[in-house]
Design an enzyme around this catalytic site. Structure first.
Site, PDB file in Angstrom:
ATOM      1  N   ASP A 200      36.384  42.216  28.909  1.00 51.90           N
ATOM      2  CA  ASP A 200      37.304  41.308  28.374  1.00 51.90           C
ATOM      3  C   ASP A 200      37.474  39.840  29.103  1.00 51.90           C
ATOM      4  O   ASP A 200      38.024  40.090  30.527  1.00 51.90           O
ATOM      5  CB  ASP A 200      38.535  42.087  28.106  1.00 51.90           C
ATOM      6  CG  ASP A 200      39.324  41.271  26.921  1.00 51.90           C
ATOM      7  OD1 ASP A 200      38.814  40.364  26.299  1.00 51.90           O
ATOM      8  OD2 ASP A 200      40.513  41.560  27.118  1.00 51.90           O
TER       9      ASP A 200
ATOM     10  N   HIS B  18      46.404  30.372  26.707  1.00 51.58           N
ATOM     11  CA  HIS B  18      47.100  31.644  26.972  1.00 51.58           C
ATOM     12  C   HIS B  18      46.902  31.978  28.472  1.00 51.58           C
ATOM     13  O   HIS B  18      48.150  32.414  28.991  1.00 51.58           O
ATOM     14  CB  HIS B  18      45.924  32.732  26.542  1.00 51.58           C
ATOM     15  CG  HIS B  18      46.197  34.235  26.910  1.00 51.58           C
ATOM     16  ND1 HIS B  18      47.306  34.952  26.514  1.00 51.58           N
ATOM     17  CD2 HIS B  18      45.523  35.073  27.506  1.00 51.58           C
ATOM     18  CE1 HIS B  18      47.095  36.043  26.871  1.00 51.58           C
ATOM     19  NE2 HIS B  18      46.190  36.295  27.469  1.00 51.58           N
TER      20      HIS B  18
ATOM     21  N   GLU C  42      46.920  41.379  21.240  1.00 51.78           N
ATOM     22  CA  GLU C  42      46.075  40.527  21.437  1.00 51.78           C
ATOM     23  C   GLU C  42      45.025  39.894  20.675  1.00 51.78           C
ATOM     24  O   GLU C  42      44.430  40.950  20.416  1.00 51.78           O
ATOM     25  CB  GLU C  42      45.558  40.705  23.096  1.00 51.78           C
ATOM     26  CG  GLU C  42      46.591  40.801  24.101  1.00 51.78           C
ATOM     27  CD  GLU C  42      46.018  40.647  25.628  1.00 51.78           C
ATOM     28  OE1 GLU C  42      46.466  40.114  26.583  1.00 51.78           O
ATOM     29  OE2 GLU C  42      44.613  41.224  25.866  1.00 51.78           O
TER      30      GLU C  42
ATOM     31  N   GLU D  77      42.202  38.585  19.700  1.00 54.70           N
ATOM     32  CA  GLU D  77      40.739  38.243  20.350  1.00 54.70           C
ATOM     33  C   GLU D  77      39.660  38.263  19.335  1.00 54.70           C
ATOM     34  O   GLU D  77      39.703  38.880  18.224  1.00 54.70           O
ATOM     35  CB  GLU D  77      40.561  39.365  21.336  1.00 54.70           C
ATOM     36  CG  GLU D  77      41.559  39.278  22.429  1.00 54.70           C
ATOM     37  CD  GLU D  77      41.261  39.725  23.764  1.00 54.70           C
ATOM     38  OE1 GLU D  77      39.966  39.733  24.025  1.00 54.70           O
ATOM     39  OE2 GLU D  77      42.282  40.176  24.614  1.00 54.70           O
TER      40      GLU D  77
ATOM     41  N   ASP E   3      43.158  43.683  21.584  1.00 55.62           N
ATOM     42  CA  ASP E   3      43.165  44.269  22.842  1.00 55.62           C
ATOM     43  C   ASP E   3      44.716  44.552  23.158  1.00 55.62           C
ATOM     44  O   ASP E   3      45.226  43.974  23.820  1.00 55.62           O
ATOM     45  CB  ASP E   3      42.772  43.392  23.725  1.00 55.62           C
ATOM     46  CG  ASP E   3      42.632  43.843  25.263  1.00 55.62           C
ATOM     47  OD1 ASP E   3      42.573  45.095  25.466  1.00 55.62           O
ATOM     48  OD2 ASP E   3      42.512  43.025  26.251  1.00 55.62           O
TER      49      ASP E   3
ATOM     50  N   ARG F  31      52.717  45.446  28.351  1.00 56.03           N
ATOM     51  CA  ARG F  31      52.921  44.507  29.316  1.00 56.03           C
ATOM     52  C   ARG F  31      53.772  45.146  30.477  1.00 56.03           C
ATOM     53  O   ARG F  31      53.611  44.354  31.599  1.00 56.03           O
ATOM     54  CB  ARG F  31      53.706  43.318  28.697  1.00 56.03           C
ATOM     55  CG  ARG F  31      53.052  42.759  27.466  1.00 56.03           C
ATOM     56  CD  ARG F  31      51.690  42.222  27.708  1.00 56.03           C
ATOM     57  NE  ARG F  31      51.269  41.430  26.857  1.00 56.03           N
ATOM     58  CZ  ARG F  31      49.850  40.938  26.872  1.00 56.03           C
ATOM     59  NH1 ARG F  31      49.016  41.021  28.038  1.00 56.03           N
ATOM     60  NH2 ARG F  31      49.345  40.444  25.931  1.00 56.03           N
TER      61      ARG F  31
ATOM     62  N   GLN G 292      51.133  47.280  32.534  1.00 59.86           N
ATOM     63  CA  GLN G 292      50.229  45.860  33.170  1.00 59.86           C
ATOM     64  C   GLN G 292      50.954  45.324  34.423  1.00 59.86           C
ATOM     65  O   GLN G 292      50.371  44.912  35.359  1.00 59.86           O
ATOM     66  CB  GLN G 292      49.814  44.943  32.113  1.00 59.86           C
ATOM     67  CG  GLN G 292      48.992  43.929  32.475  1.00 59.86           C
ATOM     68  CD  GLN G 292      48.756  42.842  31.487  1.00 59.86           C
ATOM     69  OE1 GLN G 292      49.121  43.083  30.397  1.00 59.86           O
ATOM     70  NE2 GLN G 292      48.082  41.762  31.824  1.00 59.86           N
TER      71      GLN G 292
ATOM     72  N   LYS H 250      45.843  48.477  29.361  1.00 58.09           N
ATOM     73  CA  LYS H 250      45.046  48.176  28.280  1.00 58.09           C
ATOM     74  C   LYS H 250      43.974  49.147  27.898  1.00 58.09           C
ATOM     75  O   LYS H 250      43.326  48.921  26.831  1.00 58.09           O
ATOM     76  CB  LYS H 250      44.142  46.905  28.700  1.00 58.09           C
ATOM     77  CG  LYS H 250      45.236  45.594  28.837  1.00 58.09           C
ATOM     78  CD  LYS H 250      44.310  44.239  29.285  1.00 58.09           C
ATOM     79  CE  LYS H 250      45.522  43.337  29.555  1.00 58.09           C
ATOM     80  NZ  LYS H 250      45.842  42.353  28.220  1.00 58.09           N
TER      81      LYS H 250
ATOM     82  N   THR I 202      41.695  49.940  21.985  1.00 60.81           N
ATOM     83  CA  THR I 202      41.113  48.608  21.457  1.00 60.81           C
ATOM     84  C   THR I 202      40.596  48.466  20.185  1.00 60.81           C
ATOM     85  O   THR I 202      39.749  49.413  19.709  1.00 60.81           O
ATOM     86  CB  THR I 202      40.205  48.141  22.376  1.00 60.81           C
ATOM     87  OG1 THR I 202      40.681  48.225  23.877  1.00 60.81           O
ATOM     88  CG2 THR I 202      39.646  46.688  22.136  1.00 60.81           C
TER      89      THR I 202
ATOM     90  N   GLU J 108      53.438  35.853  24.883  1.00 64.33           N
ATOM     91  CA  GLU J 108      53.732  34.311  24.518  1.00 64.33           C
ATOM     92  C   GLU J 108      54.678  33.912  23.476  1.00 64.33           C
ATOM     93  O   GLU J 108      55.819  33.069  23.850  1.00 64.33           O
ATOM     94  CB  GLU J 108      52.413  33.664  24.469  1.00 64.33           C
ATOM     95  CG  GLU J 108      51.350  33.730  25.663  1.00 64.33           C
ATOM     96  CD  GLU J 108      49.961  33.399  25.153  1.00 64.33           C
ATOM     97  OE1 GLU J 108      49.820  32.151  25.163  1.00 64.33           O
ATOM     98  OE2 GLU J 108      49.246  34.113  24.580  1.00 64.33           O
TER      99      GLU J 108
HETATM  100  O1  LIG Z   1      47.860  35.290  34.542  1.00 67.53           O
HETATM  101  C1  LIG Z   1      48.187  36.717  34.727  1.00 67.53           C
HETATM  102  O2  LIG Z   1      48.709  37.058  35.890  1.00 67.53           O
HETATM  103  C2  LIG Z   1      48.184  37.637  33.858  1.00 67.53           C
HETATM  104  C3  LIG Z   1      47.543  37.392  32.406  1.00 67.53           C
HETATM  105  C4  LIG Z   1      47.421  38.174  31.594  1.00 67.53           C
HETATM  106  O3  LIG Z   1      48.013  39.392  31.746  1.00 67.53           O
HETATM  107  C5  LIG Z   1      46.685  37.992  30.456  1.00 67.53           C
HETATM  108  C6  LIG Z   1      45.955  39.066  29.839  1.00 67.53           C
HETATM  109  O4  LIG Z   1      46.687  40.394  29.627  1.00 67.53           O
HETATM  110  C7  LIG Z   1      44.594  39.521  30.126  1.00 67.53           C
HETATM  111  C8  LIG Z   1      43.996  39.751  28.621  1.00 67.53           C
HETATM  112  O5  LIG Z   1      43.828  38.663  28.067  1.00 67.53           O
HETATM  113  O6  LIG Z   1      43.523  40.784  28.363  1.00 67.53           O
HETATM  114 CA   LIG Z   2      42.717  40.804  26.428  1.00 66.07          CA
HETATM  115 MG   LIG Z   3      42.170  46.964  25.118  1.00 67.83          MG
END
Ligand SMILES: O=C(O)/C=C/C(=O)CC(=O)CC(=O)O
Ligand SMILES: [Ca+2]
Ligand SMILES: [Mg+2]
Length: 302
Positions: free
Chosen positions: A12, A19, A85, A87, A119, A123, A126, A139, A143, A250
């Site tokens: 990914d 973003h 997400e 995508e 996706d 959060r 993560q 994640k 998906t 976001e």
């Molecule tokens: O910039 C960062 O530290 C984190 C970015 C993200 O978490 C974006 C994200 O989730 C990646 C994705 O698009 O899967």
């Molecule tokens: Ca993603």
């Molecule tokens: Mg995923």
């Protein structure tokens, strides 16, 4: 319904500049939002192929660890920051031999077509786990893909210029023709017990900074081989406008600004929410559609 292909590997990317700027600002503040490497290479993480599912499959709210406050142990439980997400994903057609990178100008010949992809992302899981090796359990719990693959040939009438890249990428990423596609994308949420779904955001594939062909060339430049059926996610596709952001992280600024929808509000997804992505290209007298990419959140299993 079944997935249209067997997925060997899933990668990914992170190719929308809007973003990347927004997430970076949320996680690290405006001074360090976009890492220095971002404008030089299409950043990606290796995803999990086993949990890629077809549209219509329920998504179980994941449980996990979250960042502790002070010296206490990390809290554990169902994610409170479950997100979608928006995508798209490229499906690899002919692969490449191990040790033989794909030239960026020939990369389109290795893409069979594209699909809609969600996706799903937790959060809170993560944010605690992803430094320094990238996303993992936040994640890999699911998906979702739309049910059929639209070939690049079918998208050719909707090809458009990709954004100007500054600084110029290195020669192996510099393509003779740099193409995006004008694909309108929309996300809707239907909460449990409601008749109608509500539009949450509208974006477009054309906002991607790094092209599909640059993603493929970069993925293989070290000699890594791609195989038929491999899945390459674009990363969340956010546009420049507040109404075109591709995830709740976001849209609600990490839950600080709840979204007011049709009779309900959301910071993040709640149990029973059904999230549906649609995408289309409008031609002269015809439309190319992608089907829906949909999934319902069901409660965590203890
Ligand atoms: O910039 C960062 O530290 C984190 C970015 C993200 O978490 C974006 C994200 O989730 C990646 C994705 O698009 O899967
Ligand atoms: Ca993603
Ligand atoms: Mg995923």
């Amino acid at each position: 319904m079944l997935l249209p292909m067997e997925i060997g590997d899933y990668t990914d990317f992170f190719s929308s500049m809007h973003h990347a700027k927004n997430c970076g600002t949320i996680f690290r503040g405006p001074a360090n939002a976009v890492p220095a490497n971002w404008f030089h290479l299409p950043i990606a993480y290796h995803g999990r192929a086993s949990s890629v599912v077809i549209s219509g499959t329920d998504i179980v709210r994941p449980r996990g660890q979250f960042a502790p406050s002070g010296n206490s142990p990390p809290p554990f439980g169902p994610s409170q920051k479950l997100d979608f997400e928006l995508e798209m994903a490229a499906v690899v057609g002919p692969g490449n031999e191990l040790g033989k990178p794909i030239d960026v100008n020939e990369a389109a010949d290795h893409i069979f077509g594209v699909m809609l992809m969600n996706d799903w992302s937790a959060r809170d899981i993560q944010a605690w786990e992803y430094v320094p090796l990238g996303p993992f359990l936040g994640k890999s719990f699911g998906t979702t893909l739309s049910p059929w693959i639209v070939t690049l040939d079918a998208l050719e009438p909707f090809a458009c210029d990709s954004p100007k890249q500054d600084p110029q990428p290195l020669p192996y990423l510099a393509e003779k023709i740099s193409k995006n596609y004008d694909i309108s994308l929309e996300v809707q949420i239907k909460p449990a017990g409601k008749e109608d779904s509500c539009v949450v955001t509208r974006s477009n594939f054309k906002y991607l900074y790094w092209t599909l062909t640059q993603q493929l060339a970069h993925h293989t430049i070290n000699g890594c081989n791609l195989r038929s059926g491999d899945l390459l996610g674009t990363g969340t596709i956010s546009g420049p406008e507040p109404e075109s952001l591709g995830c709740l992280l976001e849209l609600t600024w990490n839950g600080q600004k709840p979204l007011s929808l049709d009779g309900f509000t959301r910071k993040f997804l709640e149990d029973g929410d059904e999230v549906t992505f649609t995408g289309f290209c409008k031609g002269n007298g015809y439309t190319v559609g992608f089907g829906t990419c949909s999934g319902k959140i069901v409660p965590s299993t203890p």
